[in-house]
Scaffold this motif. Structure first.
Motif, mmCIF file in Angstrom:
data_model
loop_
_atom_site.group_PDB
_atom_site.id
_atom_site.type_symbol
_atom_site.label_atom_id
_atom_site.label_comp_id
_atom_site.label_asym_id
_atom_site.label_seq_id
_atom_site.Cartn_x
_atom_site.Cartn_y
_atom_site.Cartn_z
ATOM 1 N N LYS A 40 0.799 -1.226 0.000
ATOM 2 C CA LYS A 40 0.000 0.000 0.000
ATOM 3 C C LYS A 40 0.835 1.281 0.000
ATOM 4 C CE LYS A 40 -3.849 -2.234 2.283
ATOM 5 N NZ LYS A 40 -4.455 -2.550 3.563
ATOM 6 N N GLY A 41 2.085 1.240 0.480
ATOM 7 C CA GLY A 41 2.889 2.435 0.579
ATOM 8 C C GLY A 41 2.482 3.276 1.767
ATOM 9 N N PRO A 42 3.102 4.386 2.041
ATOM 10 C CA PRO A 42 4.293 4.888 1.343
ATOM 11 C C PRO A 42 5.571 4.161 1.791
ATOM 12 C CG PRO A 42 3.718 6.366 3.128
ATOM 13 C CD PRO A 42 2.679 5.286 3.117
ATOM 14 N N ALA A 43 6.676 4.437 1.133
ATOM 15 C CA ALA A 43 7.967 3.836 1.484
ATOM 16 C C ALA A 43 8.422 4.384 2.846
ATOM 17 C CB ALA A 43 8.988 4.180 0.412
ATOM 18 N N PRO A 44 9.332 3.669 3.531
ATOM 19 C CA PRO A 44 9.790 4.134 4.848
ATOM 20 C C PRO A 44 10.293 5.587 4.812
ATOM 21 C CG PRO A 44 10.657 1.950 4.393
ATOM 22 C CD PRO A 44 9.954 2.393 3.152
ATOM 23 N N GLN A 45 9.839 6.361 5.802
ATOM 24 C CA GLN A 45 10.195 7.782 5.832
ATOM 25 C C GLN A 45 11.306 8.085 6.831
ATOM 26 O OE1 GLN A 45 8.481 10.111 3.713
ATOM 27 N NE2 GLN A 45 7.767 8.178 2.848
ATOM 28 N N THR A 46 11.616 7.132 7.707
ATOM 29 C CA THR A 46 12.707 7.338 8.667
ATOM 30 C C THR A 46 13.618 6.111 8.631
ATOM 31 O OG1 THR A 46 11.573 6.243 10.487
ATOM 32 C CG2 THR A 46 11.149 8.594 10.225
#
Lengths: 246, 125
Positions: A40-46
């Motif tokens: 589903k996303g989003p890609a990892p942000q941290t």
């Protein structure tokens, strides 16, 4: 009249089969794939989120993969990244008994010489086809690939391509251009041409951060002309038969 | 009076905790992006090194690192090896890190090589 009957019979018989193939694909994805893959996303942000990732994100699979490769791979999965999707889990300091090598140098190592064989679901051909159909519909980053135009006329030889990959941009430090020849932390490049769509390769090399904000592949500011040459080289490279020379 | 004490405690906590948080973030960044070549302990012995024809810098090499200024380290992380006449094998990370993260990483590398000088307050420029 007979033709009409035959046609209506075919429609009645085939359309539920098609519909069920799509439903099967979604069902398989949800039941057997979603546990590890992000659909589903989003890609990892941290960075912390990045370290929790168990398998490649699939929410833009339709922008990324070639369908024929997906179908073949899901029936016979093999490791694509020598150090795994999350290399931080596989890496280790040099074991004590290996600290003194003949050359007097020591390096961090993957657990064992290589990681354990990849453990992945194996699908039958109809299942793989059904899942591939669904995956090719996952195109959250269509905007990124739509703006790329692959120019197949910018051909290079294998030597010229290797020069670009190794000496000019230094990709080989992390990526392998043939089995056992190159770094471990990136995905193998000798299958990239078969595995990935050219527009995805163009866009990803241009700015990896657009696809995966925290990924450990840097933006090398590759010149547009070189970008086309590199993608042409990767496609040429994927046609090589490595089993013949090993 | 308790209010003043409370405020004093919060201020003290902020003073102590803030650099520690920055150090942790820098360590995480180092571990994620630099470790693959510079090694788990920054000794230039990363997992990718056997494939390289040019060896990554050993960040614990005190004598060499003392010859490099902070601005040179900042420059090489942000713009890559060629920015200081070094190899292209050191890529540019300017698009990956923010300015703050870059400065914290420089600090982390200084801690790896030159902790004593940091305590003595040496100006690395």
């Amino acid at each position: 009249m007979k033709r009409l009957l035959l046609l209506s019979f075919l429609i009645v018989m085939v359309s539920p089969a098609l519909a069920s193939a799509g439903e099967d694909g979604v069902k398989i994805l949800n039941e057997r794939c979603a546990y590890c893959h992000d659909l589903k996303g989003p890609a990892p942000q941290t960075i912390r989120q990045l370290w929790k990732r168990d398998a490649p994100d699939l929410f833009y699979a339709g922008d990324k993969y070639r369908r024929e490769w997906l179908v073949a791979w899901m029936q016979k999965p093999v490791r694509v990244r020598p150090a795994g999707v999350n290399y931080l889990r596989a890496i280790n300091s040099t074991p004590t008994h290996l600290k003194k090598t003949k050359k007097g140098r020591k390096y961090d190592v993957l657990w064992g010489k290589y990681l354990k064989p990849l453990q992945h679901e194996e699908l039958s051909q109809p299942e793989a086809e059904a899942v591939a159909d669904v995956l090719m519909g996952l195109t959250q980053h269509y905007d990124l690939t739509a703006s790329e135009h692959f120019d197949a006329s910018k051909k290079v030889t294998l030597d010229q391509g290797e020069l670009l990959i190794d000496k000019v941009y230094g990709c080989e430090s992390c990526h392998q251009i043939e089995p056992g020849y190159g770094g471990y932390t990136g995905s193998e490049l000798y299958t990239a041409g078969k595995r990935l769509q050219p527009e995805f390769m163009l866009s990803y090399i241009r700015r990896p951060k657009n696809w995966d904000p925290k990924i450990w592949m840097p933006n090398l500011h590759v010149k547009p002309a070189d970008l086309q040459k590199i993608v042409n080289y990767l496609i040429l490279l994927s046609k090589e038969d490595y089993n013949a020379s090993h | 009076m308790p209010v003043i004490k409370w405020m004093f405690a919060v201020a003290l906590l902020m003073f102590v905790a803030s650099p520690a948080t920055h150090a942790e973030e820098a360590y995480l960044n180092y571990k994620t992006y630099c470790m693959q070549c510079h090694g788990m302990h920054g000794k230039g012995d990363g997992v990718n090194v056997p494939a390289m024809n040019i060896l990554p810098r050993d960040h614990s090499d005190h004598d060499y690192m003392m010859k490099r200024t902070n601005s040179e380290i900042y420059k090489v992380i942000k713009f890559g090896g060629p920015a200081i006449n070094k190899s292209v094998k050191m890529p540019s990370w300017g698009d990956t890190f923010t300015e703050e993260e870059l400065r914290e990483l420089v600090g982390h590398i200084r801690r790896l090589c030159c902790e004593k000088e940091l305590i003595r307050g040496v100006n690395f420029k």
